[in-house]
Design a protein around this motif. Structure first.
Motif, PDB file in Angstrom:
ATOM      1  N   GLY A 184      28.936  54.577  46.008  1.00 42.14           N
ATOM      2  CA  GLY A 184      27.933  55.456  45.414  1.00 42.14           C
ATOM      3  C   GLY A 184      27.617  56.712  46.191  1.00 42.14           C
ATOM      4  O   GLY A 184      26.632  57.396  45.880  1.00 42.14           O
ATOM      5  N   ILE A 185      28.420  57.032  47.203  1.00 39.29           N
ATOM      6  CA  ILE A 185      28.182  58.256  47.974  1.00 39.29           C
ATOM      7  C   ILE A 185      29.319  59.242  47.753  1.00 39.29           C
ATOM      8  O   ILE A 185      30.416  58.872  47.311  1.00 39.29           O
ATOM      9  N   HIS A 186      29.042  60.507  48.061  1.00 40.07           N
ATOM     10  CA  HIS A 186      30.057  61.556  47.991  1.00 40.07           C
ATOM     11  C   HIS A 186      29.915  62.408  49.254  1.00 40.07           C
ATOM     12  O   HIS A 186      28.857  62.982  49.514  1.00 40.07           O
ATOM     13  N   ALA A 187      30.987  62.468  50.032  1.00 40.48           N
ATOM     14  CA  ALA A 187      30.993  63.277  51.258  1.00 40.48           C
ATOM     15  C   ALA A 187      32.190  64.215  51.225  1.00 40.48           C
ATOM     16  O   ALA A 187      33.209  63.924  50.595  1.00 40.48           O
ATOM     17  N   ARG A 188      32.061  65.336  51.918  1.00 35.42           N
ATOM     18  CA  ARG A 188      33.138  66.326  51.995  1.00 35.42           C
ATOM     19  C   ARG A 188      33.466  66.584  53.461  1.00 35.42           C
ATOM     20  O   ARG A 188      32.577  66.602  54.317  1.00 35.42           O
ATOM     21  N   SER A 189      34.741  66.824  53.734  1.00 34.43           N
ATOM     22  CA  SER A 189      35.150  67.072  55.117  1.00 34.43           C
ATOM     23  C   SER A 189      36.378  67.967  55.156  1.00 34.43           C
ATOM     24  O   SER A 189      37.075  68.144  54.141  1.00 34.43           O
ATOM     25  N   ASP A 217      26.803  62.732  51.691  1.00 36.84           N
ATOM     26  CA  ASP A 217      26.027  61.503  51.585  1.00 36.84           C
ATOM     27  C   ASP A 217      26.509  60.439  52.568  1.00 36.84           C
ATOM     28  O   ASP A 217      27.667  60.448  53.004  1.00 36.84           O
ATOM     29  N   ALA A 218      25.620  59.509  52.872  1.00 37.56           N
ATOM     30  CA  ALA A 218      25.951  58.280  53.603  1.00 37.56           C
ATOM     31  C   ALA A 218      25.111  57.159  53.017  1.00 37.56           C
ATOM     32  O   ALA A 218      24.030  57.396  52.462  1.00 37.56           O
ATOM     33  N   THR A 219      25.589  55.940  53.123  1.00 39.59           N
ATOM     34  CA  THR A 219      24.809  54.814  52.625  1.00 39.59           C
ATOM     35  C   THR A 219      23.615  54.562  53.541  1.00 39.59           C
ATOM     36  O   THR A 219      23.625  54.920  54.718  1.00 39.59           O
TER      37      THR A 219
END
Length: 342
Positions: free
Chosen positions: A235-240, A254-256
């Motif tokens: 359920g999270i969305h992260a970009r890198s 995001d992070a849990t």
């Protein structure tokens, strides 16, 4: 005593003679090691640049007094570790006589373990010049966000004639390069991108490397934007983005909110430290990254954000679904093809 030469190829863009296309150019840095020790006093300079740097551990400070290079105007960095949270810390200052100011810091500041000072070989730096450099360096270090800045206030930027200001901007670019070569990336952004000078009548780009003798340079101009990877799990969305140092997860990712038992001990400790420092902050039912953060590997980045152990090479993906592992394989094949073509 030995002198070592280091050739660095940096992402600087020059116009080659007879060719209007930008090309990458290298820079030669000379580092002199006193007593043949890489941990002792080091004198560093860039070929055809009028500036110079002296790096000295606190334990060798008395030896530094014998160097005439620090008995003149300049700027300096005191590097150490914050006693409370263990983060990298730096103090940035200026002085008309660098060694005198540093002597006062031996008594007044306890956190630092190494100093790096910048002065001019031709003694053309004035009080106004070093005040300008100090103000800009503090601002650049804050923008980079790598170190805790221990200066109580941001120095005011003094007014300089345009020619002097441009010369100091060139000095800053070379100083940034030497700091990196000496092991301190305090001025380096986690993700390289063009920056604009926030000064009236200033050139469109800053932090150019070298000075007028070295040639025109525009730093941090890259022909293509770095590939952005996405992590969509739990359920999270992260970009890198991938950098030479590792994986930089971008601000706003995001992070849990939960740390699971499967997360390895070192990752769990890192995750907790990011929460305690506010780098991971509560955001509704999740956590959110409040600033760009560098992780050592894709799996470390993915695990800390997801809260459980996960193979980041498979779960970080480009928008088209290409995994990090597949992307690396493609890049390696392209490099081999380029070598074969040559």
């Amino acid at each position: 005593m030995k002198t070592h030469w280091i050739s660095l190829l940096l992402q600087s863009r020059h116009l080659s003679q007879g060719n209007r296309n930008p090309v990458n150019m290298g820079k030669t840095i000379k580092i002199y090691l006193q007593n043949e020790s890489v941990a002792g006093i080091r004198h560093a300079e860039i070929a055809n640049w009028s500036g110079q740097a002296l790096a000295c551990p606190r334990s060798r400070f008395q030896d530094l007094r014998d160097w005439p290079e620090v008995h003149r105007p300049g700027v300096y960095f005191l590097f150490g570790v914050d006693d409370e949270d263990g983060s990298d810390a730096v103090y940035i200052g200026e002085a008309e006589v660098v060694i005198d100011r540093l002597s006062s810091h031996m008594l007044g500041k306890d956190f630092w373990t190494e100093v790096v000072a910048f002065t001019s070989k031709d003694e053309n730096l004035t009080k106004a010049h070093v005040r300008y450099l100090e103000s800009r360096l503090v601002g650049m270090a804050k923008q980079a966000g790598r170190y805790q800045i221990t200066n109580f206030a941001s120095p005011q930027l003094p007014s300089l004639p345009r020619s002097d200001r441009d010369a100091m901007e060139e000095f800053l670019g070379a100083a940034k390069m030497l700091l990196g070569a000496l092991g301190h990336k305090v001025l380096e952004h986690l993700v390289s991108q063009p920056k604009q000078l926030n000064l009236p009548d200033a050139p469109a780009t800053i932090e150019s490397l070298g000075d007028a003798k070295i040639g025109p340079v525009v730093q941090e101009q890259q022909p293509h934007s770095p590939a952005v990877f996405h992590l969509r799990v739990a359920g999270i969305h992260a970009r890198s983005v991938r950098t030479d140092e590792g994986m930089v997860v971008l601000e706003g990712s995001d992070a849990t909110a939960t740390t699971y038992k499967s997360l390895t001990g070192s990752m769990a400790v890192l995750r907790q430290s990011l929460i305690e420092s506010g780098t991971l902050a509560p955001s509704e039912s999740k956590l959110r990254l409040t600033q760009d953060h560098l992780f050592k590997s894709p799996s470390q980045a993915a695990g800390v954000l997801a809260g459980y152990s996960i193979n980041g090479r498979e779960y970080w993906k480009l928008e088209d679904g290409t995994t990090y592992a597949q992307f690396e394989t493609q890049q390696s094949k392209l490099q081999l093809e380029d070598l074969a073509a040559k």
